[in-house]
Motif scaffolding. Structure first.
Motif, PDB file in Angstrom:
ATOM      1  N   ARG C   2       0.631  -1.194   0.054  1.00 40.48           N
ATOM      2  CA  ARG C   2       0.028   0.063   0.019  1.00 40.48           C
ATOM      3  C   ARG C   2       0.950   1.343   0.078  1.00 40.48           C
ATOM      4  NH1 ARG C   2      -5.289  -1.392   1.267  1.00 40.48           N
ATOM      5  NH2 ARG C   2      -5.586  -3.735   1.280  1.00 40.48           N
ATOM      6  N   LEU C   3       0.483   2.351  -0.242  1.00 41.47           N
ATOM      7  CA  LEU C   3       0.981   3.825  -0.482  1.00 41.47           C
ATOM      8  C   LEU C   3       0.817   4.300   1.024  1.00 41.47           C
ATOM      9  CD1 LEU C   3      -0.163   4.342  -3.901  1.00 41.47           C
ATOM     10  CD2 LEU C   3       1.857   3.727  -3.372  1.00 41.47           C
ATOM     11  N   ARG C  31      -4.349   6.477  -0.180  1.00 43.57           N
ATOM     12  CA  ARG C  31      -4.708   6.039  -1.744  1.00 43.57           C
ATOM     13  C   ARG C  31      -3.825   6.416  -2.688  1.00 43.57           C
ATOM     14  NH1 ARG C  31      -9.160   8.488   0.640  1.00 43.57           N
ATOM     15  NH2 ARG C  31     -10.501   6.932   1.883  1.00 43.57           N
ATOM     16  N   SER C  32      -4.088   5.899  -3.869  1.00 38.75           N
ATOM     17  CA  SER C  32      -3.172   6.122  -4.843  1.00 38.75           C
ATOM     18  C   SER C  32      -3.366   7.534  -5.484  1.00 38.75           C
ATOM     19  CB  SER C  32      -3.374   5.086  -5.990  1.00 38.75           C
ATOM     20  OG  SER C  32      -4.800   4.913  -6.428  1.00 38.75           O
ATOM     21  N   LEU C  56       6.099   3.440  -0.225  1.00 36.15           N
ATOM     22  CA  LEU C  56       5.432   1.831  -0.424  1.00 36.15           C
ATOM     23  C   LEU C  56       5.653   0.936   0.899  1.00 36.15           C
ATOM     24  CD1 LEU C  56       4.068   0.045  -2.611  1.00 36.15           C
ATOM     25  CD2 LEU C  56       6.314  -0.670  -3.025  1.00 36.15           C
ATOM     26  N   GLN C  83       6.497   7.980  -8.475  1.00 35.05           N
ATOM     27  CA  GLN C  83       5.427   8.393  -9.364  1.00 35.05           C
ATOM     28  C   GLN C  83       4.516   6.949  -9.311  1.00 35.05           C
ATOM     29  OE1 GLN C  83       7.397   9.260 -13.203  1.00 35.05           O
ATOM     30  NE2 GLN C  83       5.755  10.705 -13.339  1.00 35.05           N
ATOM     31  N   THR C  84       3.030   7.499  -9.332  1.00 28.55           N
ATOM     32  CA  THR C  84       2.374   6.246  -9.767  1.00 28.55           C
ATOM     33  C   THR C  84       1.641   6.694 -11.179  1.00 28.55           C
ATOM     34  OG1 THR C  84       0.491   7.376  -8.409  1.00 28.55           O
ATOM     35  CG2 THR C  84       1.789   5.569  -7.204  1.00 28.55           C
ATOM     36  N   HIS C  85       1.425   5.731 -11.788  1.00 33.61           N
ATOM     37  CA  HIS C  85       0.599   6.026 -13.263  1.00 33.61           C
ATOM     38  C   HIS C  85      -0.615   5.220 -13.333  1.00 33.61           C
ATOM     39  CE1 HIS C  85       4.444   7.543 -15.075  1.00 33.61           C
ATOM     40  NE2 HIS C  85       5.147   6.498 -14.653  1.00 33.61           N
ATOM     41  N   VAL C  86      -1.600   6.076 -13.666  1.00 34.76           N
ATOM     42  CA  VAL C  86      -3.028   5.293 -13.828  1.00 34.76           C
ATOM     43  C   VAL C  86      -3.289   5.237 -15.204  1.00 34.76           C
ATOM     44  CG1 VAL C  86      -5.209   5.271 -12.951  1.00 34.76           C
ATOM     45  CG2 VAL C  86      -3.384   6.025 -11.379  1.00 34.76           C
TER      46      VAL C  86
ATOM     47  N   ILE E   7      -4.693  -1.230 -13.189  1.00 35.90           N
ATOM     48  CA  ILE E   7      -5.071   0.098 -13.622  1.00 35.90           C
ATOM     49  C   ILE E   7      -3.891   0.792 -13.628  1.00 35.90           C
ATOM     50  CG2 ILE E   7      -7.357   0.031 -12.517  1.00 35.90           C
ATOM     51  CD1 ILE E   7      -6.091   2.000 -10.355  1.00 35.90           C
ATOM     52  N   GLY E   8      -2.405   0.422 -13.557  1.00 38.67           N
ATOM     53  CA  GLY E   8      -1.328   1.403 -13.642  1.00 38.67           C
ATOM     54  C   GLY E   8      -0.204   0.628 -12.985  1.00 38.67           C
ATOM     55  N   ASN E   9       0.918   1.382 -12.604  1.00 38.52           N
ATOM     56  CA  ASN E   9       1.788   0.895 -11.864  1.00 38.52           C
ATOM     57  C   ASN E   9       2.576   2.016 -11.088  1.00 38.52           C
ATOM     58  OD1 ASN E   9       3.003   2.343 -14.884  1.00 38.52           O
ATOM     59  ND2 ASN E   9       5.010   1.806 -13.927  1.00 38.52           N
ATOM     60  N   VAL E  10       3.638   1.564 -10.343  1.00 41.65           N
ATOM     61  CA  VAL E  10       4.331   2.343  -9.409  1.00 41.65           C
ATOM     62  C   VAL E  10       5.779   2.499  -9.764  1.00 41.65           C
ATOM     63  CG1 VAL E  10       4.848   2.486  -6.927  1.00 41.65           C
ATOM     64  CG2 VAL E  10       2.665   2.069  -7.551  1.00 41.65           C
ATOM     65  N   VAL E  11       6.348   3.623  -9.777  1.00 48.78           N
ATOM     66  CA  VAL E  11       7.749   3.638  -9.877  1.00 48.78           C
ATOM     67  C   VAL E  11       8.578   3.965  -8.527  1.00 48.78           C
ATOM     68  CG1 VAL E  11       9.666   4.854 -11.118  1.00 48.78           C
ATOM     69  CG2 VAL E  11       7.307   4.430 -12.248  1.00 48.78           C
ATOM     70  N   LEU E  26      -0.357  -1.127  -9.879  1.00 46.43           N
ATOM     71  CA  LEU E  26      -1.403  -0.479  -9.213  1.00 46.43           C
ATOM     72  C   LEU E  26      -2.826  -1.411  -9.748  1.00 46.43           C
ATOM     73  CD1 LEU E  26      -1.396   1.975  -7.346  1.00 46.43           C
ATOM     74  CD2 LEU E  26      -2.230   3.186  -9.282  1.00 46.43           C
ATOM     75  N   SER E  39     -10.412   0.535  -2.135  1.00 44.75           N
ATOM     76  CA  SER E  39      -9.218   1.471  -2.915  1.00 44.75           C
ATOM     77  C   SER E  39      -8.178   0.746  -3.547  1.00 44.75           C
ATOM     78  CB  SER E  39      -8.700   2.478  -1.938  1.00 44.75           C
ATOM     79  OG  SER E  39      -9.540   3.425  -1.351  1.00 44.75           O
ATOM     80  N   PRO E  40      -7.527   1.326  -4.767  1.00 45.30           N
ATOM     81  CA  PRO E  40      -6.354   0.471  -5.367  1.00 45.30           C
ATOM     82  C   PRO E  40      -5.027  -0.045  -4.298  1.00 45.30           C
ATOM     83  CG  PRO E  40      -7.218   2.238  -6.500  1.00 45.30           C
ATOM     84  CD  PRO E  40      -7.822   2.509  -5.279  1.00 45.30           C
ATOM     85  N   ILE E  41      -4.660  -0.949  -4.651  1.00 41.35           N
ATOM     86  CA  ILE E  41      -3.403  -1.266  -3.649  1.00 41.35           C
ATOM     87  C   ILE E  41      -2.445  -1.502  -4.823  1.00 41.35           C
ATOM     88  CG2 ILE E  41      -4.786  -2.361  -1.884  1.00 41.35           C
ATOM     89  CD1 ILE E  41      -4.060  -5.130  -3.003  1.00 41.35           C
ATOM     90  N   VAL E  42      -1.140  -1.927  -4.312  1.00 46.58           N
ATOM     91  CA  VAL E  42       0.022  -2.096  -5.173  1.00 46.58           C
ATOM     92  C   VAL E  42       0.226  -3.669  -5.127  1.00 46.58           C
ATOM     93  CG1 VAL E  42       2.606  -1.833  -5.437  1.00 46.58           C
ATOM     94  CG2 VAL E  42       0.996  -0.179  -4.924  1.00 46.58           C
TER      95      VAL E  42
END
Lengths: 88, 88, 88, 88, 88
Positions: C2-3, C31-32, C56, C83-86, E7-11, E26, E39-42
């Motif tokens: 999680r973030l 949340r993201s 993270l 960064q988080t990319h959605v 739905i995405g990714n985390v850097v 993500l 909510s979204p998680i990683v």
């Protein structure tokens, strides 16, 4: 880890023998602003926490037992909190 | 650990063979003031808890199994509660 | 995983000796979309996270400890999020 | 452990190879009064549970795997429930 | 296990070195009727899941790691879902 406040204790005469001689405390989970969060739970104490003390606790049997020890517990006190600093 | 009250039992003829002969009890999770908290769950009993008894229980397979034992359970009774003392 | 966002730290003089010298940070789960999710918790830091950093984190003692290490913690920071990319 | 009702299944062609040949069932978690509790989840079946059957299930990878087995699952059916007795 | 949608990714450049080269995605947890749940998680990806794919995931460090491997993660994708059949 989470914060909590010791509010009492639990007496259980008939119990898993591995709990003999262990301190089972009643603890109110707390937020970092020292307001209550949810209902009290029962925690194993291994740092000598006393009534009203603000503590740091962990959950999960593995977190509560050094490797090889086998207490059947899932939450324990790991520290007495002196201060929390918030720097938002 | 949390508190609960034994309210019944579960009968399952077809089951994982490691559960043969084990007592599967229906338990109502309780707060320390003895009010119900959420819905009943099923717990393994290893201390001889009976109907209506107020118990101490733990969650997690590891907490429920002495090292090396392999019962497929995730919650179990570890004590019969005689008293809870609250000293807020 | 999680973030979260580091918002402070916790000082505990009396504690499980395995926590000596460890950094215990106060973290707001996020949340993201970088809005807060629930109440702050305490996490172990092993990547040098500083105040206000977006991180993270993982939960569970096993996830936080390399095999054989025995810190009594149940949540830890494992990365600093750039960064988080959605891409819905 | 908790109760549930099998309501379907999940088909996944591309998957972790350790799941090859395993039955992945869609299950509605249920209360002991047989009302639904929350949203359906996916469980591994090892006792031959069929559609509409009322089951006993456990959560946690350890509870689902005999020691040394390594299926990447976190919930599994461990019994078919014949009856639940409530004696409040 | 539960369902989700990538739905995405985390850097994260600074991170636990055991995460080097791993894909951190993500994911929006989903119900079996393909509506969002929470909510979204990683999650860690090990099956090559791509954006918008509907996946099966597990939680817990043990479920995510073959025995002996030590990635500090607590949720991972274990399959790409082709279909869910509901037979209530």
């Amino acid at each position: 880890m989470r914060l909590g406040k010791i509010i009492g204790n639990v007496v259980a005469t008939r119990k898993d023998e591995r709990l003999n001689g262990k301190r089972l405390l009643l603890m109110q989970p707390m937020r970092s602003d020292r307001t209550p969060a949810g209902s009290p739970i029962v925690v194993l104490d291994s740092v000598g926490a006393g009534a009203s003390e603000f503590v740091l606790w962990v959950s999960g049997k593995e977190a509560c037992n050094p490797f090889g020890v086998e207490l059947p517990v899932d939450a324990c006190v790991v520290g007495i909190v002196d201060q929390t600093h918030v720097v938002r």
